[in-house]
Write an enzyme that holds these catalytic residues in place. Structure first.
Site, mmCIF file in Angstrom:
data_model
loop_
_atom_site.group_PDB
_atom_site.id
_atom_site.type_symbol
_atom_site.label_atom_id
_atom_site.label_comp_id
_atom_site.label_asym_id
_atom_site.label_seq_id
_atom_site.Cartn_x
_atom_site.Cartn_y
_atom_site.Cartn_z
ATOM 1 N N PHE A 144 0.874 -1.165 0.000
ATOM 2 C CA PHE A 144 0.000 0.000 0.000
ATOM 3 C C PHE A 144 0.913 1.217 0.000
ATOM 4 O O PHE A 144 1.522 1.540 1.005
ATOM 5 C CB PHE A 144 -0.904 0.009 1.234
ATOM 6 C CG PHE A 144 -1.666 -1.254 1.378
ATOM 7 C CD1 PHE A 144 -2.812 -1.462 0.637
ATOM 8 C CD2 PHE A 144 -1.222 -2.253 2.225
ATOM 9 C CE1 PHE A 144 -3.507 -2.645 0.748
ATOM 10 C CE2 PHE A 144 -1.910 -3.444 2.337
ATOM 11 C CZ PHE A 144 -3.059 -3.644 1.603
ATOM 12 N N GLN A 145 1.022 1.843 -1.146
ATOM 13 C CA GLN A 145 2.062 2.861 -1.301
ATOM 14 C C GLN A 145 2.019 3.970 -0.269
ATOM 15 O O GLN A 145 3.040 4.477 0.143
ATOM 16 C CB GLN A 145 1.946 3.476 -2.681
ATOM 17 C CG GLN A 145 2.483 2.557 -3.732
ATOM 18 C CD GLN A 145 2.885 3.332 -4.948
ATOM 19 O OE1 GLN A 145 3.624 4.302 -4.836
ATOM 20 N NE2 GLN A 145 2.398 2.937 -6.084
ATOM 21 N N LYS A 146 0.803 4.318 0.148
ATOM 22 C CA LYS A 146 0.705 5.452 1.067
ATOM 23 C C LYS A 146 1.301 5.125 2.442
ATOM 24 O O LYS A 146 1.528 6.001 3.248
ATOM 25 C CB LYS A 146 -0.744 5.909 1.210
ATOM 26 C CG LYS A 146 -1.701 4.873 1.735
ATOM 27 C CD LYS A 146 -3.090 5.501 1.890
ATOM 28 C CE LYS A 146 -4.068 4.605 2.617
ATOM 29 N NZ LYS A 146 -4.423 3.380 1.928
ATOM 30 N N LEU A 147 1.553 3.834 2.675
ATOM 31 C CA LEU A 147 2.100 3.458 3.978
ATOM 32 C C LEU A 147 3.621 3.526 4.027
ATOM 33 O O LEU A 147 4.213 3.245 5.049
ATOM 34 C CB LEU A 147 1.643 2.049 4.346
ATOM 35 C CG LEU A 147 0.204 1.933 4.823
ATOM 36 C CD1 LEU A 147 -0.115 0.491 5.158
ATOM 37 C CD2 LEU A 147 -0.029 2.818 6.043
#
Ligand code: GDP
Ligand code: MG
Length: 200
Positions: free
Chosen positions: A63-66
């Site tokens: 999950f890229q935003k993590l």
């Protein structure tokens, strides 16, 4: 087995990878102690095993935003173990996305990385040269890295990988120390030069 491999240096590793690649299986099969699940941030689960001077933190990526959170955990470690499912060609790009962020991270640029190409027992596992190319591992140049084919369910290849990792951590720690000493010496020299200039 584990103590023999890591001895005094210990292992502070983050084990990361997409879901379903075999991370939890490796952690349990190594049988190092109780696996504790915790949630350091909202909906972000990690499994941790602590054993003498060893700590392995297991986390799911993708999950890229993590990434800031992942990065925070990785920064506390002395190595990264990245696990992939060798038969899963469809998600090679997801692996590449994560690894590229890691490769490009200035602060993590000397951290050794062991890539477990897991599920080698399955008939259509992707071969190593192809994997190396697909994951753009050639970008790692100076970094200590290794791709180790393995099978988590039988632990085949796992100890071999960890053995490499212990050597990599040892020599990287040594190199970091030397680098720091060099920098210190340089600073001293600079100070001396300044002093000399003043005197003249
Ligand atoms: P995680 O999500 O990365 O923690 O993956 P798990 O450890 O839960 O494994 C996901 C599934 O893959 C489980 O059904 C495992 O039994 C299976 N698995 C893990 N390692 C291997 C392996 O080396 N070979 C095969 N055939 N299956 C594996
Ligand atoms: Mg898991």
């Amino acid at each position: 087995m584990f103590s023999k491999i890591f001895g005094d240096i210990g292992l502070q590793a983050v084990m990361a990878g997409l879901d379903g690649v075999g991370k939890t299986t490796i952690l349990y099969k190594l049988n190092l102690g109780e696996v504790v699940t915790s949630v350091p941030a909202f909906h972000f689960y990690v499994e941790t095993v602590e054993f003498r001077n060893t700590k392995i933190t297991n986390m799911e990526v993708g999950f890229q935003k993590l990434y800031p959170l992942e990065r925070h955990l990785i920064k506390q470690a002395n190595s990264l173990i990245y696990v992939i499912d060798s038969q899963d060609r469809e998600r090679l790009d997801d692996n590449k996305l994560f690894l590229n962020k890691f490769y490009d991270d200035e602060e993590l640029k000397t951290m050794p990385v062991l890539i477990f190409a897991n599920k080698q027992d399955l008939p259509y596992a992707i071969d190593l040269p192809k994997l190396t190319e697909q994951l753009e591992l050639y970008k790692l140049k100076d970094r200590k890295w290794k791709v180790q084919p393995c099978c988590a369910t039988t632990l085949k290849g796992v100890y071999e990988g960890l053995n490499w990792l212990s050597f990599a951590i040892k020599s990287q720690t040594e190199e970091n120390k030397n680098q720091k000493e060099k920098e210190k010496e340089k600073e001293k020299e600079k100070e001396n030069e300044k002093e000399n200039e003043k005197e003249n």
